[in-house]
Enzyme design. Structure first.
Site, PDB file in Angstrom:
ATOM      1  N   ASP A  43       2.915  -4.494  -8.962  1.00  0.00           N
ATOM      2  CA  ASP A  43       2.643  -6.228  -9.452  1.00  0.00           C
ATOM      3  C   ASP A  43       3.136  -6.252 -10.953  1.00  0.00           C
ATOM      4  OD1 ASP A  43       1.373  -6.377  -7.218  1.00  0.00           O
ATOM      5  OD2 ASP A  43      -0.604  -6.325  -8.089  1.00  0.00           O
ATOM      6  N   GLY A  88      -6.076 -15.130  -6.832  1.00  0.00           N
ATOM      7  CA  GLY A  88      -6.775 -14.580  -5.452  1.00  0.00           C
ATOM      8  C   GLY A  88      -5.571 -14.755  -4.392  1.00  0.00           C
ATOM      9  N   SER A 132      -0.218 -11.832  -7.281  1.00  0.00           N
ATOM     10  CA  SER A 132      -0.512 -11.078  -8.725  1.00  0.00           C
ATOM     11  C   SER A 132      -0.654 -12.185  -9.997  1.00  0.00           C
ATOM     12  CB  SER A 132       1.034 -10.524  -9.125  1.00  0.00           C
ATOM     13  OG  SER A 132       1.063  -9.390  -8.278  1.00  0.00           O
ATOM     14  N   SER A 133      -1.665 -13.078  -9.612  1.00  0.00           N
ATOM     15  CA  SER A 133      -1.957 -13.699 -10.782  1.00  0.00           C
ATOM     16  C   SER A 133      -2.493 -12.979 -12.195  1.00  0.00           C
ATOM     17  CB  SER A 133      -3.099 -14.943 -10.329  1.00  0.00           C
ATOM     18  OG  SER A 133      -4.174 -13.939  -9.817  1.00  0.00           O
ATOM     19  N   HIS A 135       0.864  -1.169   0.003  1.00  0.00           N
ATOM     20  CA  HIS A 135      -0.056  -0.035   0.174  1.00  0.00           C
ATOM     21  C   HIS A 135       0.786   1.144   0.094  1.00  0.00           C
ATOM     22  CE1 HIS A 135      -3.779  -2.257   0.190  1.00  0.00           C
ATOM     23  NE2 HIS A 135      -3.061  -3.103   1.019  1.00  0.00           N
ATOM     24  N   THR A 136       1.842   0.913  -0.762  1.00  0.00           N
ATOM     25  CA  THR A 136       2.955   2.357  -0.802  1.00  0.00           C
ATOM     26  C   THR A 136       3.048   2.585  -2.478  1.00  0.00           C
ATOM     27  OG1 THR A 136       4.722   0.790  -1.111  1.00  0.00           O
ATOM     28  CG2 THR A 136       4.397   1.781   1.106  1.00  0.00           C
ATOM     29  N   ASP A 137       2.584   1.690  -3.444  1.00  0.00           N
ATOM     30  CA  ASP A 137       2.853   2.050  -4.621  1.00  0.00           C
ATOM     31  C   ASP A 137       1.920   3.320  -5.189  1.00  0.00           C
ATOM     32  OD1 ASP A 137       0.710   0.401  -4.802  1.00  0.00           O
ATOM     33  OD2 ASP A 137       1.241  -0.571  -6.745  1.00  0.00           O
ATOM     34  N   GLY A 139      -2.838 -13.509  -3.665  1.00  0.00           N
ATOM     35  CA  GLY A 139      -2.045 -12.260  -3.320  1.00  0.00           C
ATOM     36  C   GLY A 139      -0.562 -12.386  -3.934  1.00  0.00           C
TER      37      GLY A 139
END
Ligand code: GLA
Length: 368
Positions: A172, A122, A126-127, A36-38, A124
């Site tokens: 991602d 799902g 980055s599919s 939650h920084t990008d 986490g």
């Protein structure tokens, strides 16, 4: 099961009766720290996985025919039809393909696409970015127009925004494009620079699936992103990641929490990279734990079911620290250990995989 490359190539031949014209692999990623920084102009430290998605593509007369080999599903449409009516996977695949065709100046060209992936959906990891980046790269190769790597990442992100409705950052997609084997990387989202960080042999990372599925289109992710945008506007700064903590007192509580998370998380990215490369693995583990605490207390991205898994992972022998990775609300936990075999043995039943830093997106060989 055969690997994603074989499944995508076999699936393409089976569906379309011929060999593809191009094929590309793009990896999933585990974000070691910096979540939650990008979208706030901060820092993140992802590492690509050996596992990824393979897209095989070929030309067709008109429209797009796409096959999700692993799901046994196929879908056919015009690229300009309304994506809201497409199945979820097709939004990522066909959305990415149509943006890449536009960029190559080949919007009118018809396409056939087959995709297969070794990245759990799902989880986490980055599919979706792996799928987008693989398709954009493969379509660029098919069109014979080299696409600049940063443009591949941006196009993949646009596919997610415009076709899947997920307002993601670039973490991602950049991780999938710029990865280097045996390395993690620090991405600075204030200027999109990438620095590769070698991972010493002594440091192993385990990825533990919490079994809790998350969906970034569900709204909680977008709400966090909006909180960060409001805090940024209130502080009058371009990048929250570079804001001065002394000014946060003026923010409402939810804005202050998100600003404190971003600023402290950026400091943790730097400290973690220094500790890992300097062989101070106990310190590195403690930084992961601190990062997780910030996700729990400031962002609220770790529901009780995930906390239960985090507790189990922390108690596993040899685990030096762990944190939830990616968007959160479910997905996976990443743990640092010097003894992956011992930790994995006691966590059996939870879906544990070793993170093996693989390379970035690339062409996949096939016989025509
Ligand atoms: C998801 C998004 C990324 C990033 C992470 C949280 O993976 O796709 O852009 O915001 O969550 O770090």
């Amino acid at each position: 099961m055969t690997d994603a490359r074989q499944r995508a190539l076999d699936g393409f031949r089976h569906a379309f009766g011929r060999a593809p014209g191009a094929a590309a692999f793009a990896p999933g990623r585990v974000n070691l720290i910096g979540d939650h920084t990008d979208y706030a102009g901060g820092l993140a430290m992802p590492m690509a996985l050996g596992a990824g998605c393979v897209a095989a593509v070929g030309r067709a007369d008109a429209g797009v025919r796409a096959v999700a080999v692993d799901m046994g599903e196929s879908f056919e449409t015009q690229t300009r039809s309304d994506p809201a009516a497409w199945p979820g996977w097709a939004r990522y695949a066909i959305g990415s393909a149509s943006l890449a065709l536009d960029a190559a100046g080949a919007s009118g060209v018809g396409l056939t696409i087959a995709v297969a992936s070794d990245v759990p959906m799902g989880g986490g990891l980055s599919s979706s970015a792996a799928l987008e980046v693989a398709v954009v790269s493969a379509v660029g190769m098919l069109a014979g127009v080299p696409i600049d790597p940063m443009d591949i990442a941006r196009m993949a992100q646009r596919a997610e925004h415009e076709f899947a409705g997920v307002p993601c950052g670039l973490l991602d997609q950049m991780a999938s494009v710029f990865a280097r084997a045996e390395h993690a990387m620090i991405i600075d989202f204030a200027d999109f620079s990438v620095r590769h960080i070698p991972i010493p042999d002594a440091a192993s990372f385990l990825i533990v699936d919490t079994g809790v599925r998350h969906d970034n289109a569900s709204g909680a992710y977008a709400a966090l992103r909006e909180r960060a945008a409001r805090a940024r506007a209130a502080l009058g700064v371009e990048h929250l990641g570079r804001a001065d903590g002394g000014s946060f007192g003026a923010l409402p509580a939810d804005g202050r929490a998100v600003a404190e998370h971003v600023v402290s998380e950026c400091a943790r990215v730097r400290a973690f990279a220094a500790a890992v490369t300097g062989g101070q693995l106990e310190l590195a583990g403690a930084i992961l734990d601190d990062g997780h605490a910030s996700l729990v207390h400031r962002l609220g991205t770790s529901p009780p079911e995930v906390e239960a898994v985090v507790g189990r992972v922390r108690r596993a022998p040899g685990v030096l620290g762990c944190r939830l990775t990616g968007a959160g609300f479910g997905g996976s936990v990443v743990a640092l250990t010097q003894d992956p075999g011992r930790a994995a043995a006691v966590l059996e039943g939870l879906g544990v995989r070793r993170a093996d830093p693989g390379g970035g997106c690339r062409a996949v060989p096939f016989t025509s």
